[in-house]
Scaffold this motif. Structure first.
Motif, mmCIF file in Angstrom:
data_model
loop_
_atom_site.group_PDB
_atom_site.id
_atom_site.type_symbol
_atom_site.label_atom_id
_atom_site.label_comp_id
_atom_site.label_asym_id
_atom_site.label_seq_id
_atom_site.Cartn_x
_atom_site.Cartn_y
_atom_site.Cartn_z
ATOM 1 N N ASP A 1 36.625 37.911 48.476
ATOM 2 C CA ASP A 1 37.350 38.669 47.454
ATOM 3 C C ASP A 1 38.772 38.140 47.402
ATOM 4 O OD1 ASP A 1 35.160 40.311 47.001
ATOM 5 O OD2 ASP A 1 35.845 41.869 48.375
ATOM 6 N N VAL A 2 39.242 37.853 46.188
ATOM 7 C CA VAL A 2 40.584 37.319 46.011
ATOM 8 C C VAL A 2 41.311 38.204 44.996
ATOM 9 C CG1 VAL A 2 41.964 35.311 45.367
ATOM 10 C CG2 VAL A 2 39.729 34.988 46.435
ATOM 11 N N ARG A 3 42.398 38.837 45.444
ATOM 12 C CA ARG A 3 43.218 39.643 44.537
ATOM 13 C C ARG A 3 44.379 38.783 44.049
ATOM 14 N NH1 ARG A 3 45.441 44.936 46.830
ATOM 15 N NH2 ARG A 3 47.084 43.560 47.557
ATOM 16 N N THR A 4 44.481 38.658 42.732
ATOM 17 C CA THR A 4 45.513 37.823 42.122
ATOM 18 C C THR A 4 46.335 38.649 41.141
ATOM 19 O OG1 THR A 4 44.020 37.140 40.346
ATOM 20 C CG2 THR A 4 44.133 35.715 42.292
ATOM 21 N N THR A 5 47.484 38.091 40.806
ATOM 22 C CA THR A 5 48.329 38.654 39.753
ATOM 23 C C THR A 5 48.604 37.552 38.754
ATOM 24 O OG1 THR A 5 49.386 40.204 41.275
ATOM 25 C CG2 THR A 5 50.546 39.742 39.214
ATOM 26 N N VAL A 6 48.347 37.866 37.475
ATOM 27 C CA VAL A 6 48.641 36.945 36.378
ATOM 28 C C VAL A 6 49.386 37.761 35.327
ATOM 29 C CG1 VAL A 6 47.685 35.415 34.620
ATOM 30 C CG2 VAL A 6 46.537 35.633 36.826
ATOM 31 N N ASP A 7 50.572 37.335 34.981
ATOM 32 C CA ASP A 7 51.395 38.040 33.993
ATOM 33 C C ASP A 7 51.517 39.527 34.296
ATOM 34 O OD1 ASP A 7 51.913 35.715 32.534
ATOM 35 O OD2 ASP A 7 50.098 35.961 31.309
ATOM 36 N N GLY A 8 51.681 39.865 35.563
ATOM 37 C CA GLY A 8 51.886 41.251 35.975
ATOM 38 C C GLY A 8 50.620 42.060 36.137
ATOM 39 N N ALA A 9 49.480 41.520 35.750
ATOM 40 C CA ALA A 9 48.217 42.240 35.878
ATOM 41 C C ALA A 9 47.468 41.776 37.114
ATOM 42 C CB ALA A 9 47.362 42.022 34.633
ATOM 43 N N GLN A 10 47.050 42.759 37.937
ATOM 44 C CA GLN A 10 46.285 42.427 39.140
ATOM 45 C C GLN A 10 44.797 42.478 38.840
ATOM 46 O OE1 GLN A 10 47.315 44.942 42.448
ATOM 47 N NE2 GLN A 10 48.829 43.470 43.166
ATOM 48 N N VAL B 1 35.444 38.063 43.073
ATOM 49 C CA VAL B 1 34.701 37.450 44.174
ATOM 50 C C VAL B 1 34.509 35.974 43.832
ATOM 51 C CG1 VAL B 1 32.565 37.409 45.488
ATOM 52 C CG2 VAL B 1 33.514 39.593 44.724
ATOM 53 N N TRP B 2 34.968 35.107 44.718
ATOM 54 C CA TRP B 2 34.797 33.664 44.558
ATOM 55 C C TRP B 2 33.652 33.243 45.472
ATOM 56 C CZ3 TRP B 2 39.131 30.016 43.034
ATOM 57 C CH2 TRP B 2 40.087 30.659 42.250
ATOM 58 N N SER B 3 32.765 32.409 44.958
ATOM 59 C CA SER B 3 31.670 31.861 45.763
ATOM 60 C C SER B 3 31.945 30.397 46.040
ATOM 61 C CB SER B 3 30.343 32.000 45.019
ATOM 62 O OG SER B 3 30.030 33.358 44.827
ATOM 63 N N LEU B 4 31.689 30.006 47.267
ATOM 64 C CA LEU B 4 31.936 28.630 47.680
ATOM 65 C C LEU B 4 30.718 28.087 48.408
ATOM 66 C CD1 LEU B 4 34.809 30.368 48.144
ATOM 67 C CD2 LEU B 4 35.594 28.058 48.500
ATOM 68 N N THR B 5 30.605 26.776 48.407
ATOM 69 C CA THR B 5 29.525 26.093 49.116
ATOM 70 C C THR B 5 30.137 24.959 49.923
ATOM 71 O OG1 THR B 5 27.972 26.596 47.338
ATOM 72 C CG2 THR B 5 27.362 24.820 48.829
ATOM 73 N N ARG B 6 29.637 24.793 51.150
ATOM 74 C CA ARG B 6 30.098 23.672 51.976
ATOM 75 C C ARG B 6 29.267 22.444 51.592
ATOM 76 N NH1 ARG B 6 31.282 25.031 57.683
ATOM 77 N NH2 ARG B 6 29.399 26.245 57.418
ATOM 78 N N ILE B 7 29.979 21.407 51.150
ATOM 79 C CA ILE B 7 29.340 20.154 50.743
ATOM 80 C C ILE B 7 29.988 19.031 51.541
ATOM 81 C CG2 ILE B 7 28.929 18.569 48.826
ATOM 82 C CD1 ILE B 7 29.185 21.045 46.963
ATOM 83 N N ASP B 8 29.182 18.308 52.290
ATOM 84 C CA ASP B 8 29.674 17.211 53.133
ATOM 85 C C ASP B 8 30.830 17.662 54.024
ATOM 86 O OD1 ASP B 8 27.818 15.419 52.052
ATOM 87 O OD2 ASP B 8 29.167 14.865 50.412
ATOM 88 N N GLY B 9 30.729 18.880 54.552
ATOM 89 C CA GLY B 9 31.728 19.382 55.477
ATOM 90 C C GLY B 9 32.949 20.025 54.831
#
Length: 143
Positions: A115-124, A128-136
């Protein structure tokens, strides 16, 4: 004729200069060794490998930094090859993105979610970001 006077005797109150040289040399070597040891501790590797959670967070942070710098090459390198730019996180987002907080990363083998909480132009927003390990290396593979 040759001068037959005896050589002058050294003054007993004056220090013997011939013993100061080796002492100063040894002192210099000791100082250099101390500097090398301290520099090795400060600048050397910590001996600990970062955890998968740390690497997932770092990959997301690198991706956001690349977005903020408009570094398309870095963003492409940090994404899975199958994820087109127009479906990638932050696609269509104008302006600077600030990461406020990372949630706990959920790692399952070569797959991870965070889970990544961000702020863009004052809006939070929390996404959920999904990642995969590829070649380490962890790559962003979410849309």
């Amino acid at each position: 004729m040759a001068d037959k006077r005896p050589a002058p005797e050294p003054d007993p109150g004056e220090p013997d200069r011939s013993t100061a040289g080796p002492f100063l040399g040894a002192l210099a070597v000791l100082v250099v060794l101390i500097i090398v040891v301290v520099a090795g501790q400060v600048f050397g590797p910590s001996g600990e490998s970062p955890s998968d959670s740390d690497l997932v967070s770092r990959t997301v942070d690198d991706y956001v930094r690349a977005h903020n710098a408009a570094d398309v090459a870095a963003m492409t390198r940090l994404r899975c090859a199958e994820l087109p730019a127009d479906r990638a996180p932050l696609a269509g987002v104008d302006g600077e993105v600030k990461i406020d907080e990372f949630g706990t990363a959920d790692i399952d083998g070569d797959r991870g979610r965070i889970d990544v909480r961000t702020t863009v132009d004052g809006a939070q927003e929390t996404v959920v970001w999904s990642l995969t390990r590829i070649d380490g290396n962890w790559r962003i593979c979410t849309d």
